[in-house]
Design a protein around this motif. Structure first.
Motif, PDB file in Angstrom:
ATOM      1  N   LEU A   1     -21.235  34.684 -18.185  1.00 54.75           N
ATOM      2  CA  LEU A   1     -22.226  33.802 -17.559  1.00 54.75           C
ATOM      3  C   LEU A   1     -22.307  32.458 -18.291  1.00 54.75           C
ATOM      4  O   LEU A   1     -22.487  31.411 -17.660  1.00 54.75           O
ATOM      5  CB  LEU A   1     -23.599  34.484 -17.543  1.00 54.75           C
ATOM      6  N   ALA A   2     -22.164  32.506 -19.612  1.00 53.28           N
ATOM      7  CA  ALA A   2     -22.197  31.254 -20.380  1.00 53.28           C
ATOM      8  C   ALA A   2     -21.014  30.364 -20.002  1.00 53.28           C
ATOM      9  O   ALA A   2     -21.147  29.141 -19.861  1.00 53.28           O
ATOM     10  CB  ALA A   2     -22.187  31.561 -21.874  1.00 53.28           C
TER      11      ALA A   2
ATOM     12  N   ASN B   1     -21.617  28.896 -16.588  1.00 49.21           N
ATOM     13  CA  ASN B   1     -22.611  27.830 -16.700  1.00 49.21           C
ATOM     14  C   ASN B   1     -21.947  26.502 -17.048  1.00 49.21           C
ATOM     15  O   ASN B   1     -22.386  25.435 -16.636  1.00 49.21           O
ATOM     16  CB  ASN B   1     -23.628  28.224 -17.781  1.00 49.21           C
ATOM     17  N   ARG B   2     -20.858  26.563 -17.785  1.00 49.07           N
ATOM     18  CA  ARG B   2     -20.149  25.340 -18.179  1.00 49.07           C
ATOM     19  C   ARG B   2     -19.127  24.912 -17.126  1.00 49.07           C
ATOM     20  O   ARG B   2     -18.954  23.742 -16.852  1.00 49.07           O
ATOM     21  CB  ARG B   2     -19.422  25.563 -19.498  1.00 49.07           C
TER      22      ARG B   2
ATOM     23  N   GLN C   1     -18.876  25.910 -13.830  1.00 42.76           N
ATOM     24  CA  GLN C   1     -19.430  25.752 -12.480  1.00 42.76           C
ATOM     25  C   GLN C   1     -18.366  25.970 -11.397  1.00 42.76           C
ATOM     26  O   GLN C   1     -17.597  26.919 -11.490  1.00 42.76           O
ATOM     27  CB  GLN C   1     -20.103  24.375 -12.359  1.00 42.76           C
ATOM     28  N   GLU C   2     -18.310  25.049 -10.416  1.00 44.62           N
ATOM     29  CA  GLU C   2     -17.421  25.263  -9.261  1.00 44.62           C
ATOM     30  C   GLU C   2     -16.016  24.712  -9.462  1.00 44.62           C
ATOM     31  O   GLU C   2     -15.233  24.649  -8.521  1.00 44.62           O
ATOM     32  CB  GLU C   2     -18.031  24.601  -8.024  1.00 44.62           C
TER      33      GLU C   2
ATOM     34  N   GLU D   1     -30.592  39.926 -13.533  1.00 50.57           N
ATOM     35  CA  GLU D   1     -30.956  38.812 -12.642  1.00 50.57           C
ATOM     36  C   GLU D   1     -29.943  37.678 -12.727  1.00 50.57           C
ATOM     37  O   GLU D   1     -29.534  37.109 -11.711  1.00 50.57           O
ATOM     38  CB  GLU D   1     -32.322  38.239 -13.065  1.00 50.57           C
ATOM     39  N   GLN D   2     -29.569  37.360 -13.961  1.00 47.33           N
ATOM     40  CA  GLN D   2     -28.648  36.237 -14.157  1.00 47.33           C
ATOM     41  C   GLN D   2     -27.279  36.515 -13.534  1.00 47.33           C
ATOM     42  O   GLN D   2     -26.655  35.614 -12.969  1.00 47.33           O
ATOM     43  CB  GLN D   2     -28.474  35.962 -15.663  1.00 47.33           C
TER      44      GLN D   2
ATOM     45  N   VAL E   1     -26.752  38.486 -10.954  1.00 43.89           N
ATOM     46  CA  VAL E   1     -26.950  38.432  -9.495  1.00 43.89           C
ATOM     47  C   VAL E   1     -26.884  36.974  -9.033  1.00 43.89           C
ATOM     48  O   VAL E   1     -26.215  36.643  -8.047  1.00 43.89           O
ATOM     49  CB  VAL E   1     -28.306  39.074  -9.105  1.00 43.89           C
ATOM     50  N   ARG E   2     -27.547  36.106  -9.793  1.00 48.56           N
ATOM     51  CA  ARG E   2     -27.548  34.677  -9.421  1.00 48.56           C
ATOM     52  C   ARG E   2     -26.131  34.094  -9.502  1.00 48.56           C
ATOM     53  O   ARG E   2     -25.736  33.287  -8.673  1.00 48.56           O
ATOM     54  CB  ARG E   2     -28.503  33.891 -10.322  1.00 48.56           C
ATOM     55  N   PHE E   3     -25.400  34.527 -10.509  1.00 41.24           N
ATOM     56  CA  PHE E   3     -24.001  34.068 -10.645  1.00 41.24           C
ATOM     57  C   PHE E   3     -23.181  34.472  -9.420  1.00 41.24           C
ATOM     58  O   PHE E   3     -22.442  33.665  -8.848  1.00 41.24           O
ATOM     59  CB  PHE E   3     -23.397  34.664 -11.922  1.00 41.24           C
TER      60      PHE E   3
ATOM     61  N   ALA F   1     -24.200  32.386  -6.398  1.00 40.80           N
ATOM     62  CA  ALA F   1     -23.878  30.954  -6.467  1.00 40.80           C
ATOM     63  C   ALA F   1     -22.381  30.681  -6.455  1.00 40.80           C
ATOM     64  O   ALA F   1     -21.922  29.732  -5.819  1.00 40.80           O
ATOM     65  CB  ALA F   1     -24.497  30.350  -7.721  1.00 40.80           C
TER      66      ALA F   1
END
Lengths: 243, 130
Positions: free
Chosen positions: A135-136, A139-140, A142-143, A167-168, A170-172, A175
């Motif tokens: 996830l980290a 976060n860097r 992205q798309e 939760e994090q 799931v959001r990943f 998105a």
């Protein structure tokens, strides 16, 4: 940069957490390309990994070792895209997140503009730290990359609660829409000697090795079936690996 | 040049530009000199000139002309008439347009995914951290 760089794919492991199976995954993926007779270039960007655990240990001379902890960072991608095969498989070491992030911030736009695409491979285990690491990185990055997540079962009854239900995470998934595949648990009788001697699954399955304990019929059969099922998972995600 | 050759040259009509980007060549060159990426140029051409063009087209256009410029520079001295053209009013106007169009600061793209590394993972089913 010439037009040779068009339609290329860089598949790299997100190297945050050590010991989750990144190199094992890359070795298997390289075997999948070999089985499909598709040429690729192997880059070992893991400067910390000991000789026995590294990509070079499994493929020896066909692997290019690259130190990314220089001001040029991941520029090796650009150079190999220019002159090498259409596909690069790059195994990143633990702690390479900042280098990768900096490189993408400065170089991505121009590299992407000439047709190179990126697949970031994240390996998660039941250990929540492996999920946090992926996830980290996301976060860097992205798309700018496509995401492939590999659930690596490190025990027969692996519990992926943190990947499935945090939760994090799931959001990943919502998105950035990663493709998720599974790497099933491997018996220690197969995994340990194979790693120790740098023997790939295909070499066990075809008995092309000199290690007696890897020539037992049960081990050979396990290697065959494990390889078949893993290749089936790779087939499912093939769009992420091809230019 | 011989008068006969000049007359031959005059008799050959000027071919129209092969690329739709030809009329914006100076703008594109100036934007590149100011550090704009190919993607920036595509956006500027779309927003300011109303021209739809692919990133790869800009890339090829720039590379081909860069190669051509190099050849001209090394193989032939610039023609007198060409050197006079460098600072025409149209050229200055396009430079001004390029300067105006140059993005001052790229606003950070909104993140589609945000992860706070200092916070522990929270399981949805339990509604809290673990």
């Amino acid at each position: 940069m010439n037009s040779q760089t068009k339609n290329k794919r860089v598949v790299f492991t997100m190297g945050g957490k050590g010991g989750v199976g990144k190199t094992g995954l890359m070795v298997a993926l390289a075997e999948w390309f070999e089985a499909n007779e598709i040429p690729f270039t192997l880059l070992d960007l893991d400067t910390e990994n000991k000789a026995r655990g590294s990509l070079k240990h499994f493929f020896n001379g066909s692997v290019v070792k690259v130190n990314i902890h220089t001001p040029a960072g991941l520029d090796a991608f650009v150079d190999h895209l220019e002159s090498g095969a259409a596909i690069i498989l790059a195994d990143m070491g633990a702690g390479s997140g900042q280098v990768a992030s900096d490189w993408f911030d400065t170089m991505y736009e121009d590299v992407a503009a000439i047709g190179a695409r990126f697949t970031a491979v994240g390996v998660v285990t039941p250990d929540p730290a492996s999920v946090e690491s992926v996830l980290a990185w996301a976060n860097r990055l992205q798309e700018r990359v496509q995401y492939l997540i590999v659930q690596n079962a490190t025990s027969p009854q692996s519990d992926f609660s943190y990947w499935d239900s945090a939760e994090q995470a799931v959001r990943f998934r919502e998105a950035l829409s990663p493709i998720v595949i599974r790497m099933e648990f491997r018996l220690a009788e197969l995994e340990n000697p194979a790693r120790q001697h740098g023997i790939r699954l295909g070499q066990v399955a075809t008995r092309q090795n000199a290690i007696n304990e890897l020539k037992r019929a049960s081990i050979v059969m396990r290697a065959e079936s494990y390889r078949r099922r893993l290749f089936s998972e790779f087939d499912r995600a093939k769009e992420m690996f091809l230019p | 040049m011989e008068p006969t050759l000049l007359s031959l040259l005059d008799s050959i009509p000027q071919k129209p530009p092969r690329s739709k980007l030809e009329t914006h060549r100076e703008l594109i060159r100036q934007l590149r000199r100011k550090g704009c990426t190919y993607r920036d140029i595509v956006r500027i051409l779309h927003e300011r000139v109303g021209l739809e063009v692919a990133v790869s087209t800009i890339h090829s256009f720039v590379k081909v002309r860069a190669k051509h410029r190099k050849q001209v520079q090394y193989e032939l001295p610039p023609l007198e008439s060409e050197s006079k053209l460098i600072s025409t009013s149209g050229d200055v106007a396009s430079r001004i347009a390029a300067l105006k169009a140059k993005p001052i600061e790229q606003p950070a793209k909104p993140k589609h995914f945000h992860f706070e590394e200092s916070e522990p993972l929270k399981l949805v089913s339990q509604g809290g951290s673990r």
